[in-house]
Design an enzyme around this catalytic site. Structure first.
Site, PDB file in Angstrom:
ATOM      1  N   TRP A 116       2.209   1.644  -3.380  1.00  0.00           N
ATOM      2  CA  TRP A 116       1.133   2.097  -4.281  1.00  0.00           C
ATOM      3  C   TRP A 116       1.067   3.631  -4.299  1.00  0.00           C
ATOM      4  CZ3 TRP A 116      -3.328   4.867  -2.882  1.00  0.00           C
ATOM      5  CH2 TRP A 116      -4.289   5.006  -3.887  1.00  0.00           C
ATOM      6  N   HIS A 117       1.371   4.242  -3.126  1.00  0.00           N
ATOM      7  CA  HIS A 117       1.300   5.706  -3.066  1.00  0.00           C
ATOM      8  C   HIS A 117       2.375   6.360  -3.922  1.00  0.00           C
ATOM      9  CE1 HIS A 117      -1.264   5.098   0.502  1.00  0.00           C
ATOM     10  NE2 HIS A 117      -1.746   6.264   0.181  1.00  0.00           N
ATOM     11  N   GLY A 118       3.523   5.746  -4.017  1.00  0.00           N
ATOM     12  CA  GLY A 118       4.579   6.388  -4.790  1.00  0.00           C
ATOM     13  C   GLY A 118       5.774   5.472  -4.975  1.00  0.00           C
ATOM     14  N   ALA A 136       0.852  -1.203   0.000  1.00  0.00           N
ATOM     15  CA  ALA A 136       0.000   0.000   0.000  1.00  0.00           C
ATOM     16  C   ALA A 136       0.881   1.245   0.000  1.00  0.00           C
ATOM     17  CB  ALA A 136      -0.922  -0.003   1.211  1.00  0.00           C
ATOM     18  N   PHE A 177      -0.221  10.602  -6.718  1.00  0.00           N
ATOM     19  CA  PHE A 177      -0.185   9.147  -6.539  1.00  0.00           C
ATOM     20  C   PHE A 177      -0.973   8.462  -7.651  1.00  0.00           C
ATOM     21  CE2 PHE A 177      -0.169  10.853  -2.059  1.00  0.00           C
ATOM     22  CZ  PHE A 177       1.195  10.962  -2.036  1.00  0.00           C
TER      23      PHE A 177
END
Lengths: 511, 371
Positions: free
Chosen positions: A340-342, A337, A511
């Site tokens: 996933w943000h960056g 996760a 993102f």
């Protein structure tokens, strides 16, 4: 085009809404949905026509994959192969656009090579619209979808209130509304609620979140540039960024829900006063709720269920079973996760911190230990949240570590070379009063005031059911269409519109 | 029972009318508040929004006095329009360019009458517009120095700033004169400019300045002021002592670092229609007997050295090639370069990545033959 730009507020949104109403009146519901899908592609195309083409291609590909899946649904082996192929294509697309250069950086680091970066423009919202479509494919595979219409799917995959930064909607949130809801095109009560929710979001973004950037940016940028940041400034930077991100994303989510409701559609809630959480589990039930739901349903479950089965079959001891079935899956889920943000190690560390904290939280409960006093729970939760967000915002891991060292009073910053005088930081150091006042006021708002859905609880606008057992607020605080609220609404709207000159994009757009 | 403060329709027995009235009341109240904000901004920033105020400023400049301003965020194009209309004689030398030229004053060309017609963040439309202003008032000089910067030929769709939009009436007049296509209204809709009137932070900042200023905007004799910038009769500007104190070497280095990071990968684009427009403009000036000098403002060497091999550096060389081609085609003089070494400017002469002071500008002008 940003939700808080004049072009959107005074141009795109009114035109899109009036067009929707007109098409609905003239040609009916289905053409109105197509109008909205076309408008969504135009909205997205404002960033780049090429990227809108990519979005459209992704939607058409996934629609085709979903149709094939539906046709092959009885043959589980074929369906599974189709699902895996489609998931690989979606993740491949996301991986190329978002992670290719990160991969190259790491190859260069490990191998000492000097491979050049690929010339890639990160499509706005690709993480969101890819996950929305992955969720759909999985639900088709799980027999939760029995039929798909191209027009409905086109709108589902491109619906402009949520493709750029969420909420990450599932088919069950939207498709039943497309098929059956058919609310009246013009409903003054709904429009009043929708515009009020939108106005609250606009106010949060422009008047609460953006000013905090003036305190957070100099600290993080200064630390990244090798400036010696003292403990006080480091705390100001970390707290200012925590509040900036909270009000920015919460404001964005309110605006997204308000816009969708204007057209008669209800989106799931994304925020529920997360800074009031007294445990890290509670925090993730309140912060970016739809992302937590997605990762829980489709990633955590996919990791935890087989491991749980293995643990059961192997008759593991209780600690080993906890590790295999809970701790490892939750940590792995949150690391992913974070990523996933960056594309950066700071996001991996962010995820790791939260995964570890959640694992400890679960272990505490698993061991049957007494719940902490809420105040202590809140302090510990906020410590984890702020620590995580320092990594989330910092340019790199060493910068985050140096800021955390400063926050703990064991700063290594003085020993760092290349210290330069940074005027932004110098003025913050000379007069931190304004920053402290802002932090106190915004902190008080986040911790003591009702949130948007609580304010609007008499006029529910989300696809989620109203939560039971929440704090009850005085009746006079609940929004109603009265002259007093009209005056408050006008002041909030005028103040927000008067602050639009800021060009700051939503933080979650990156993102 | 209707409560005393209730508007008609805001009653418990009129549930359907209530939201509609709420919407109307909110909209009207918000509109009133925004109108008041716009009126305040108009009042507090007259040199940004009021043609009458700019005409008054031009009157002061034409009378030979300088004019104090809080800062240079003013409608410079409208000021040029009003000032050129009031010039009593045709200057021998006029400079058209962007803020790179803002400190070029008459003292750099002793023995010549000089007018600095620079405008901030200029594009090719500004070249057309200011020539139109000069032509309309019969003030075309013998020597016209036209500065070609990195963004001169940038396509409209790539621009993010809006200052140039106030020169559109003059640009359109010149475009008609030259027989070239004009931008559509859709491309150049000035909504963002007028939306600035609704800015709460601008109102707040301007109100504070008016309330706390020791000197108010208006005519002054001194060329340099402690806290206010100055507009001079020759079209140049004078930084305040406070601003000058901010222009430290460290600040310039920081600006250079930021400019390198922001621009390195962005090659200045060249719109063929823009090149055609300048080509036609040069043809018109040649017909009118104006000696045109095409010139490039040099960058800070610290910046130029670091972008030399980047996409941006390559773009600069393409712009130089276009300039050289235009000069050859029209017999114009092409001098200077984005490369500061050509004029002999060093980094101490710059306040940031691209804005030099009079010492460097003097060296650039020294390259023009016969000036």
């Amino acid at each position: 085009m940003l939700f808080h730009s004049p072009e959107f507020i005074f141009g795109f949104l009114p035109l899109c809404f009036l067009g929707f109403v007109a098409v609905r009146r003239l040609w009916g519901w289905e053409p109105a949905l197509l109008w909205l899908a076309a408008a969504s592609l135009v909205f997205y195309g404002q960033w780049s026509a090429g990227l809108a083409g990519l979005l459209l291609g992704s939607i058409l590909f996934n629609f085709g994959a979903a149709r094939l899946l539906l046709d092959a649904i009885e043959s589980r082996r074929t369906a599974r192969a189709l699902l895996l192929g489609a998931l690989a294509a979606n993740l491949g697309l996301l991986g190329y656009f978002k992670y290719a250069n990160f991969f190259i950086d790491n190859v260069n680091l490990v191998a000492g090579s000097s491979i050049s970066h690929l010339s890639i423009v990160l499509p706005v919202g690709i993480s969101f619209y890819t996950f929305i479509q992955i969720g759909f494919l999985v639900e088709v595979y799980n027999r939760q979808v029995s039929e798909i219409k191209l027009g409905h799917y086109l709108l589902f995959g491109s619906f402009f209130p949520c493709i750029t930064a969420g909420p990450i909607v599932l088919q069950r949130d939207m498709l039943p509304q497309f098929a059956a809801a058919r609310p009246p095109a013009l409903d003054s009560a709904r429009i009043a609620v929708a515009l009020t929710v939108f106005g609250i979001g606009l106010f949060k973004k422009l008047l609460l979140a953006d000013p905090m950037a003036t305190f957070a940016n100099p600290v993080f940028d200064g630390a990244a540039g090798g400036v010696a940041v003292g403990a006080g400034l480091a705390w100001i930077g970390a707290l200012a960024y925590t509040l900036q991100l909270y009000f920015d994303f919460s404001g964005y989510s309110d605006m997204a829900l308000g816009i969708a409701f204007l057209f008669g559609f209800r989106l799931p809630l994304n925020f529920n006063s997360p800074l009031k959480a007294c445990s890290i589990t509670d925090f993730w039930r309140r912060w970016h709720i739809t992302m937590t739901r997605f990762f829980t349903n489709y990633l955590y479950a996919a990791i935890a269920v087989p491991m749980m089965r293995r643990a059961m079959r192997g008759a593991y001891a209780r600690p080993a079973r906890f590790l295999a079935a809970t701790a490892v899956p939750v940590i792995a889920t949150f690391v992913l996760a974070g990523l996933w943000h960056g594309a950066g190690w700071t996001f991996v560390v962010f995820g790791l911190i939260h995964g570890l904290a959640l694992a400890i939280n679960h272990a505490w409960r698993e061991a049957g230990m007494r719940a902490l006093h809420p105040a202590l729970g809140w302090v510990l939760t906020m410590a984890v949240v702020i620590l995580g967000l320092v990594f989330f915002r910092a340019a790199d891991v060493p910068t985050a570590l140096s800021l955390i060292a400063s926050m703990l009073g064991v700063s290594a910053a003085d020993a760092m070379g290349g210290i330069v005088v940074d005027p932004g930081l110098a003025s913050l150091a000379a007069g931190p009063g304004a920053a402290v006042l802002w932090i106190v006021v915004l902190g008080a708002i986040a911790l003591t005031c009702p949130n948007t859905q609580e304010l609007m609880s008499k006029h529910w606008f989300s696809s989620d059911p109203q939560p039971d057992g929440g704090r009850s607020w005085p009746a006079w605080l609940m929004w109603r269409p009265t002259p007093a609220w009209a005056a408050i609404g006008a002041i909030v709207l005028a103040a927000a519109l008067g602050s639009i000159s800021s060009d700051a994009a939503f933080l979650y757009y990156q993102f | 029972m209707v409560r005393r403060w209730a508007l008609p329709g805001f009653t418990p027995d009129a549930p359907r009318a209530r939201p509609l009235l709420y919407l109307l009341a909110t909209g009207i109240l918000a509109a009133l508040l925004m109108s008041a904000l716009a009126a305040l901004n108009h009042r507090l920033a007259p040199l940004t929004y009021s043609a009458a105020a700019l005409a008054w400023t031009a009157e002061i400049l034409a009378g030979g006095s300088s004019h104090a301003v809080f800062d240079l965020n003013i409608d410079m194009r409208c000021l040029r329009r009003e000032h050129i209309a009031r010039l009593e004689a045709t200057p021998e030398v006029v400079v058209l360019g962007a803020s790179h030229w803002q400190e070029a004053h008459a003292g750099l060309l002793p023995g010549r009458t000089f007018y600095n017609a620079h405008v901030h963040r200029d594009y090719y439309e500004d070249l057309l517009a200011v020539v139109e202003m000069l032509l309309r008032h019969d003030r075309l000089p013998k020597t016209l120095i036209m500065s070609v910067r990195d963004m001169t030929f940038l396509p409209v769709a790539r621009r993010t700033d809006i200052l140039w939009l106030t020169a559109l009436p003059d640009y359109r007049a010149m475009a008609t004169r030259l027989g070239i296509d004009r931008h559509s209204w859709f491309e150049t809709w000035p909504a963002r400019r007028w939306f600035g009137l609704l800015s709460l932070p601008a109102m707040w900042g301007n109100a504070l300045r008016w309330l706390t200023a020791d000197v108010l905007p208006g005519p002054v004799r001194a060329r340099t002021l402690p806290t206010m910038d100055a507009l001079h009769p020759d079209g140049s500007i004078g930084w305040s002592d406070a601003h000058r104190a901010e222009f430290t070497t460290e600040r310039a280095r920081r600006e250079v670092r930021q400019a390198v990071a922001a621009r390195r990968d962005l090659a200045p684009e060249i719109d063929p229609a823009a090149v055609t427009a300048v080509d036609r403009l040069l043809g018109l000036l040649r017909e009118r007997g104006v000696r045109v000098v095409l010139i490039h403002p040099p960058f800070n060497p610290d910046f130029y050295d670091r972008i030399g091999n980047s996409a941006y550096g390559a773009g600069l060389r393409r712009v130089e090639a276009v300039t050289a081609h235009l000069a050859r085609a029209h017999g114009a003089i092409a001098v200077g370069s984005f490369d500061p070494a050509v004029a002999g400017c060093d980094s101490s002469m710059f306040i940031d990545a691209e804005h030099s002071g009079p010492v460097c500008l003097q060296r650039v002008l020294d390259q023009v033959p016969g000036l």
